[in-house]
Design an enzyme around this catalytic site. Sequence first.
Site, mmCIF file in Angstrom:
data_model
loop_
_atom_site.group_PDB
_atom_site.id
_atom_site.type_symbol
_atom_site.label_atom_id
_atom_site.label_comp_id
_atom_site.label_asym_id
_atom_site.label_seq_id
_atom_site.Cartn_x
_atom_site.Cartn_y
_atom_site.Cartn_z
ATOM 1 N N CYS A 255 -13.980 0.147 -1.988
ATOM 2 C CA CYS A 255 -12.981 -0.279 -2.983
ATOM 3 C C CYS A 255 -13.743 -1.142 -3.991
ATOM 4 O O CYS A 255 -14.859 -0.784 -4.370
ATOM 5 C CB CYS A 255 -11.807 -1.005 -2.331
ATOM 6 S SG CYS A 255 -12.254 -2.388 -1.257
ATOM 7 N N ILE B 101 0.838 -1.195 0.000
ATOM 8 C CA ILE B 101 0.000 0.000 0.000
ATOM 9 C C ILE B 101 0.876 1.250 0.000
ATOM 10 O O ILE B 101 1.895 1.314 0.684
ATOM 11 C CB ILE B 101 -0.933 -0.010 1.227
ATOM 12 C CG1 ILE B 101 -2.076 -1.006 1.004
ATOM 13 C CG2 ILE B 101 -1.498 1.375 1.523
ATOM 14 C CD1 ILE B 101 -3.026 -1.137 2.172
#
Length: 209
Positions: free
Chosen positions: A144, A120
């Site tokens: 998401c 990430i």
Amino acid sequence: VSTQSTGREGICMEASVEESTGAAGEQPRLSRRISRERSWEQDSVNIPPLNFAMVCPGIYRGGYPNKKHLGFLAKLGIKTIINLYPDMPYSEELAALVSNHSIRLSQFDIGENKEPFTCIDSTAFESAMQEALCQANRPVLIHCDKGTRRTGCLVGCLRKVQCWSMSAIFEEYRRFALDKARPLDIQFIEFFDVSALGDDLEQEQVAQN
């Protein structure tokens, strides 16, 4: 006699049976008219996005919304959408919802934790966290693709701000991720430094108390 029913996609079916007084033995005539409800704002069927849940008052989570979720989102009064999966463009209907209701759309390409070399983006992730923590942005929807891993990491770190125990945070993450859970996500949540959030951290902790 008239009957009316509403299906999952907002389809309204009206059937009328008219008794005929003509020749003996004439069967009642059955006519059906099917009309599709054009306005999602008036849709009586509310369908939430995949894996939808309330994180806390003013913060919701879920998967990627599509047109069948528009009525539900409109009735929630969402002010901000945090999209953690900007790879997929919004549909025309969803873009219209955002525009017509003056919803703030914030997109963050945070990436994902995936072995062996992908992780990430911490800068984008912290920006998404600050957006979620800002009281002025609420009600906010975090999503998401499926509402599992990326959303799960963000919600997990929000739970750290709310002083949840790590075992409770990991249990919630796994409950949504199921067999898609990744050890790297668990590790990311565990070592995320919430002190980097600065004033937003303090404001959220005051609001929680």
